[in-house]
Write a protein that holds these residues in place. Structure first.
Motif: not given
Length: 330
Positions: A71-73, A157-171, A106-113
């Motif tokens: 469901q999520i990647i 994402m702009a072309n329909g992939l439900p997702g989000a991007i994150f940029r972490p600081g120094a982990i 896209r192929k597997h219809g994952v709800g959120r990436t």
């Protein structure tokens, strides 16, 4: 937000961040599928009960197998700054690997990436603190390929992939080894502050970061967005080393040296070593650590996702030192 059990794919689960994320997801009841290389140490994941799919992020078929039924990647896998890799390998992992994840989702219809980028895409910042809209200024092959991967994902994402991007600081935090060298040098009483340690440094404590990653994977406001995930505070490198010294109960570093001669030496090392495929003993990026500022604004994640880092630098450094000592690393 639903806490129903989910089947979730985590790439990079044998690494520091991916491993911590997989552990948190499993402990709260999710079923984690981990895409792992045969050469990786999978014992911690096996102990947690993760389902292992053997393969590499550069192998499109392996990514497809791992993504099936999820469901999520959470795409955390990347090649960082490790010795001996040609530029093409960074491109294969940090760009083409992203495309493989997009295709599988896209192929597997994952709800959120969810895609892990880096605050390094902003390079040496001019605006303090910088935010998600600040200019890109990548400074090396790692940052350039991470930016290219992020832009590829943003286009999806702009072309329909439900997702989000994150940029972490120094982990950092228990389990981290990248900042171990700095802790060791402070403990030994020799951590020269080239340039005086006036540059700003922004941390992301691992537990807070994984909370933010999960919000990117589940909060409805995250879809289609990019977020900086870092602590609520930042300070100079000099202040950070002073905090480390205080927690170690040693003298804080005070030796300040000019940075220009060190940069010249680093450039010479790289010029001499690169033609022979030798990892230079001194990299320009290591010198830039002492001069480039990293200071960011996490208010977008706090406003849209309810992201709220809980661990300040003092406590985070204290917990990190405790883990280092428990594992005889200091």
């Amino acid at each position: 937000m639903s806490q129903q059990t989910k089947r979730v794919l985590v790439t990079g689960a044998t690494g520091f961040t991916g491993g911590a994320l997989a552990k948190k997801l499993i402990e709260r009841g999710d079923k984690v599928v981990a895409l792992v290389r045969k050469s990786a140490n999978v014992k911690p994941l096996e102990a947690l009960g993760a389902e292992l799919v053997y393969g590499d992020i550069t192998d499109a078929d392996a990514v497809q197998r791992a993504a099936q039924g999820t469901q999520i990647i959470y795409h955390i896998a990347a090649v960082y700054r490790t010795a001996g890799h040609p530029d093409s390998y960074y491109e294969e992992v940090n760009i083409q690997g992203v495309q493989h994840v997009i295709d599988a989702a896209r192929k597997h219809g994952v709800g959120r990436t969810v895609h892990c980028s880096t605050i390094g895409v902003h390079g040496d910042i001019e605006e303090i603190p910088s935010n998600e809209e600040s200019p890109f200024n990548p400074g090396d092959i790692y940052q350039r390929t991470k930016l290219a991967g992020e832009q590829l994902f943003a286009e999806a994402m702009a072309n329909g992939l439900p997702g989000a991007i994150f940029r972490p600081g120094a982990i950092y935090g228990p389990g981290d080894l990248r900042l171990l060298k700095m802790f060791k040098q402070v403990k030994r009483g020799f951590f020269p502050l080239f340039g005086g340690g006036k540059n700003l440094y922004h941390l992301s404590y691992i537990d807070d970061l994984t909370d933010g990653i999960i919000l990117c994977g589940e909060h409805p406001n995250a879809i289609g967005e990019r977020f900086i995930l870092c602590s609520n505070e930042y300070d100079t490198l000099k202040a950070l080393t002073a905090t480390i010294a205080r927690q170690l109960q040693v003298k804080e570093p005070t030796l300040s040296l000019p940075v220009a001669p060190l940069m010249v030496a680093a450039k010479m090392c790289e010029a001499l070593c690169k033609p022979f495929g030798i990892d230079p003993p001194l990299h320009t990026r290591r010198v830039e650590f002492f001069v480039k500022s990293r200071a960011f604004d996490n208010s977008k994640a706090r406003r849209l996702l309810g992201y709220e880092p809980k661990i300040g630098t003092d406590e985070g450094v204290k917990r990190t030192i405790a883990w280092y000592e428990e594992n005889d690393l200091l």
